[in-house]
Design a protein around this motif. Structure first.
Motif, mmCIF file in Angstrom:
data_model
loop_
_atom_site.group_PDB
_atom_site.id
_atom_site.type_symbol
_atom_site.label_atom_id
_atom_site.label_comp_id
_atom_site.label_asym_id
_atom_site.label_seq_id
_atom_site.Cartn_x
_atom_site.Cartn_y
_atom_site.Cartn_z
ATOM 1 N N THR A 66 -41.973 -43.453 31.579
ATOM 2 C CA THR A 66 -42.924 -44.243 32.360
ATOM 3 C C THR A 66 -43.489 -45.407 31.562
ATOM 4 N N ARG A 67 -43.284 -45.380 30.265
ATOM 5 C CA ARG A 67 -43.741 -46.463 29.390
ATOM 6 C C ARG A 67 -42.636 -46.763 28.388
ATOM 7 N N ALA A 71 -44.826 -47.560 23.325
ATOM 8 C CA ALA A 71 -46.148 -47.255 23.867
ATOM 9 C C ALA A 71 -46.384 -45.747 24.026
ATOM 10 N N ILE A 72 -45.448 -44.943 23.520
ATOM 11 C CA ILE A 72 -45.591 -43.485 23.562
ATOM 12 C C ILE A 72 -45.698 -42.985 22.132
ATOM 13 N N ASP A 76 -49.252 -38.414 22.006
ATOM 14 C CA ASP A 76 -49.125 -38.310 23.460
ATOM 15 C C ASP A 76 -48.207 -37.145 23.838
ATOM 16 N N THR A 127 -44.577 -43.713 16.777
ATOM 17 C CA THR A 127 -44.158 -43.952 18.165
ATOM 18 C C THR A 127 -42.775 -43.363 18.432
#
Length: 147
Positions: A66-67, A71-72, A76, A127
């Protein structure tokens, strides 16, 4: 002590989906890569979906991130699959009449909270993109070694 592989397997799933985005993304194919079973993959994918990291469509093997991987964070992913996990645990059954037994829990909770925060800070700094880049780097190194 039994170790959880949920984080490792969840990262594996997300990296697999990103790297093989045009290939077979079925839970069976991913499970073969992990050397696990499709049921485990589906449970972890459900947790990743609930955390908003993965989008899936029932009846199709087309999961997507989803990203962007950049960005993960590892934090997370950790929170998605280990929502209530702490790294260290205090033994709550000690003798309260003993100086050590009566005070060790609170002493260790403070120390363990510091360790947890430091670990989470490090997880936040890593990341999925950096992990995928390392996977590709290692693969290219293997290919060069075989030439």
């Amino acid at each position: 002590m039994r170790y959880s592989h949920k984080l490792s397997d969840a990262v594996h799933i997300l990296a697999y989906i990103e790297i093989y985005h045009e290939g077979d993304l079925s839970s069976t194919a991913i499970a073969q890569s992990i050397e696990s079973n499709p049921g485990l993959v589906r449970r972890l994918m459900a947790a990743l979906r609930s955390a908003g990291l993965l989008a899936t469509q029932q009846g199709t093997a087309t999961p997507t991130l989803t990203r962007a991987p950049a960005a993960i964070s590892l934090l997370d992913i950790y929170r998605a699959v280990e929502p209530d996990a702490t790294l260290l645990h205090v033994d709550d059954k000690t003798n309260p009449q003993c100086i050590v037994g009566g005070n060790i829990q609170d002493t260790l909770r403070v120390a363990y909270d510091q360790v947890q925060r430091a670990a989470e800070d490090q997880l936040a700094a890593i990341t999925l993109a950096s992990l995928i880049a390392d996977i590709w780097h290692r693969q290219h190194e293997k290919e060069r070694g075989d030439a």
